[in-house]
Each structure stands twice: as structure tokens, then as C-alpha cells.
Write a protein that holds these residues in place. Structure first.
Motif, PDB file in Angstrom:
ATOM      1  N   ARG A  16       0.900  -1.048   0.158  1.00 15.49           N
ATOM      2  CA  ARG A  16      -0.350  -0.213  -0.296  1.00 15.49           C
ATOM      3  C   ARG A  16       0.694   0.884  -0.275  1.00 15.49           C
ATOM      4  NH1 ARG A  16      -3.906  -3.341  -1.135  1.00 15.49           N
ATOM      5  NH2 ARG A  16      -5.056  -3.968   0.198  1.00 15.49           N
ATOM      6  N   ASP A  17       0.220   2.441  -0.871  1.00 16.85           N
ATOM      7  CA  ASP A  17       1.445   3.410  -0.805  1.00 16.85           C
ATOM      8  C   ASP A  17       3.163   3.193  -0.894  1.00 16.85           C
ATOM      9  OD1 ASP A  17      -1.179   5.161  -1.387  1.00 16.85           O
ATOM     10  OD2 ASP A  17      -1.231   4.403   0.733  1.00 16.85           O
ATOM     11  N   GLY A  18       3.305   1.596  -1.715  1.00 18.86           N
ATOM     12  CA  GLY A  18       4.548   2.082  -1.794  1.00 18.86           C
ATOM     13  C   GLY A  18       5.381   0.894  -0.503  1.00 18.86           C
ATOM     14  N   ASN A  19       4.459   0.983   0.166  1.00 13.92           N
ATOM     15  CA  ASN A  19       4.695   0.421   1.797  1.00 13.92           C
ATOM     16  C   ASN A  19       4.797  -1.617   1.907  1.00 13.92           C
ATOM     17  OD1 ASN A  19       5.905   2.279   2.978  1.00 13.92           O
ATOM     18  ND2 ASN A  19       3.439   3.276   3.176  1.00 13.92           N
ATOM     19  N   THR A  47      -4.763  -6.294   7.626  1.00 21.23           N
ATOM     20  CA  THR A  47      -5.077  -6.083   6.701  1.00 21.23           C
ATOM     21  C   THR A  47      -5.050  -7.867   5.788  1.00 21.23           C
ATOM     22  OG1 THR A  47      -3.122  -4.315   6.491  1.00 21.23           O
ATOM     23  CG2 THR A  47      -3.340  -5.646   3.981  1.00 21.23           C
ATOM     24  N   THR A  59      -2.078  -7.372  -3.499  1.00 23.82           N
ATOM     25  CA  THR A  59      -1.355  -6.863  -4.350  1.00 23.82           C
ATOM     26  C   THR A  59      -1.007  -8.210  -5.581  1.00 23.82           C
ATOM     27  OG1 THR A  59      -0.923  -5.378  -3.260  1.00 23.82           O
ATOM     28  CG2 THR A  59       0.763  -5.423  -4.961  1.00 23.82           C
TER      29      THR A  59
END
Length: 274
Positions: A16-19, A47, A59
Motif C-alpha cells: 500500500r502506497d509503496g509500503n 490487512t 497485490t
């Protein structure tokens, strides 16, 4: 022929957002199994529960809920077949307990205008209210309920559509000792009564696990540290690794408890017959 699993998660990553939040997590839940997701704050429990409840997509990897793969199914429709209990239920109206439970059929916060349950549906609501120990609170208004009573009412609500899967997101949050024990007792009764139901409970407190917990997944930093039958996974060594702190587990009458520290050379659970 074996029954397909209720949940199947394979090599799932969530970013999420690169994390990175989850890394190569796998999990299989079958009918009648009662899993606990355990881990420290930020380990990725909520999550993962969101994936199991068809609230989000992974993802990478794949998730199948009740035989339907996420990404190939109407997520909103699929969610109607999953009993998802969120203690942060944002109800503002002073509905009676009976009416709150009935909203589980319409999947709404409020009673739908001009909608009336059948006699059978109203009877099912009453049976679930009694099963969760709220028979004498059937007509009590939502604002007058204790936090523990609200938690049990929401479980009854989630069971109204007769789901095959029940997801419990930290159901004991904010409860005092009495409220917690009443909740755990009723969850245990539910697990013994509804034999075909599968459940997944998220917590970071082992004391909140019902005696009927059959399996456990330990998450640490978004990775699966261990997963399997509860008695094999819940050892002092494994839990110490999961929470990055030495602890000692004991189990009495089917309930776990944790203390800091561990005697030298101790391995596994110090089980005490109850």
C-alpha cells in the motif's frame, strides 16, 4: 471427494502506497475450523482479515473466499455471505437489539423503510439473541447497551444470513473483565453449537482466545511465522519470537495465559490439566 476450503490464501503480498504490509502469506481454512490471527500491532492482521472478508484485493498471489477468487467475483455480493463483525459499528439510532440483529439480513446500519422480516426470520433473530446471552435485552435500546452487550449483538447480527464464515476483528476491544469473559463464553458456545461454521478471530491477546480455537496463524512483520493446530503453534518459543519478547505460556481449562520471562531450557507450552 473432499469439501473445498472455506478460505484459501496462496503466496499473498499486499503493498500500500509503496509500503509492503504482507509478504508471501498462505492460509487454508476449512469448515468447522476456528482460527486465530495473532501478532503485534502493525503485524498485518487487520490487512489479512480484510482480504478474507473480500474488502480488498491482494497485490500479488490469490485469495479464494467461499470458493470464489477475488478479482473474478462481485465483491459486494460475496461479502453478503460472510459474517464480518467489526466492533466499531457506527450505529447512531436508538434501535432495539432485535432490530439491530435483523439488519444483518439487509446488510445495512438501519432498518430498511417498509421492510418487514418474515415470522421465521424474526424467530431466527430471537434464537441468536438467546444464544449470545442477550435474551433479557431483546428490547433494550442500542445506546443503553454495555460494550460487551454490543459486541455480542453484532455477532448475532452477523449470523443472521447463516454464513459459512465468521470473521471477528478484535471483538474484545474496550471490554472490562466481565464483558470479556461473557463474550468468550458465548463465542465458545457458538463454536460448539454451529458445527459447520468456520471462524477467524483477530487479536494480540492470547487471553482472549476461546477454548474452541483449533488453529493459529502467527504474523510477524507481515510474514507468517507459524500456522497450524493451536497446540503445535502456541508454544512459549514461537510466541516469544512473534512478539519479539520472551514470554511463558500456560493453559488451564482450555484457556491460554502469558507471563513475561521464560525459565532457561523451557520449550513448548507448560500445559496444566484443567
Amino acid at each position: 471427494m473432499s469439501t473445498p476450503p472455506v478460505l484459501s490464501v496462496r503466496d499473498v503480498d499486499v503493498v500500500r502506497d509503496g509500503n509492503p504490509i504482507l509478504h508471501e502469506v498462505s492460509l487454508t481454512v476449512r469448515a468447522g475450523e476456528h482460527w486465530a490471527l495473532l501478532g503485534a500491532n502493525g503485524a498485518g492482521k487487520s490487512t489479512l482479515l480484510g482480504l478474507l472478508g473480500a474488502l480488498a484485493h491482494p497485490t500479488r498471489g490469490f485469495v479464494e473466499v467461499l470458493g470464489h477468487r477475488l478479482g473474478r467475483v462481485d465483491m459486494r455480493r460475496l461479502r453478503s455471505y460472510v459474517g464480518h463483525v467489526n466492533p466499531r459499528h457506527d450505529l447512531r439510532s436508538p434501535l432495539k437489539v432485535h432490530d439491530v440483529v435483523l439488519t444483518g439480513l439487509t446488510n445495512t446500519l438501519e432498518r430498511v423503510p417498509r421492510w418487514e422480516p418474515t415470522r421465521e426470520q424474526a424467530g431466527t433473530a430471537d434464537r441468536l439473541i438467546a444464544l449470545l446471552g442477550l435474551g433479557d435485552r431483546r428490547d433494550a435500546r442500542w445506546p443503553t447497551l454495555s460494550q460487551g452487550e454490543r459486541s455480542r449483538a453484532l455477532i448475532a447480527r452477523a449470523l443472521m444470513p447463516s454464513p459459512r464464515l465468521l470473521l471477528l476483528d478484535e471483538p474484545a476491544t474496550g471490554l472490562d473483565v466481565a464483558g470479556r469473559e461473557q463474550l468468550i463464553e458465548r463465542i465458545d458456545t457458538l463454536q460448539r453449537t454451529c458445527t459447520g461454521l468456520a471462524s477467524v478471530l483477530v487479536t494480540h491477546h492470547l487471553e482472549e482466545l476461546p477454548p474452541g480455537t483449533t488453529h493459529v496463524l502467527l504474523l510477524r512483520d507481515g510474514r507468517c511465522l507459524a500456522a497450524g493446530p493451536a497446540d503445535e503453534v502456541l508454544t512459549s518459543d514461537q510466541v516469544s519470537k512473534c512478539f519479539d519478547h520472551p514470554v511463558r505460556l500456560t493453559r488451564v481449562d482450555g484457556r491460554w495465559s502469558v507471563r513475561a520471562g521464560r525459565p532457561a531450557g523451557e520449550r513448548g507450552v507448560n500445559a496444566v490439566a484443567g
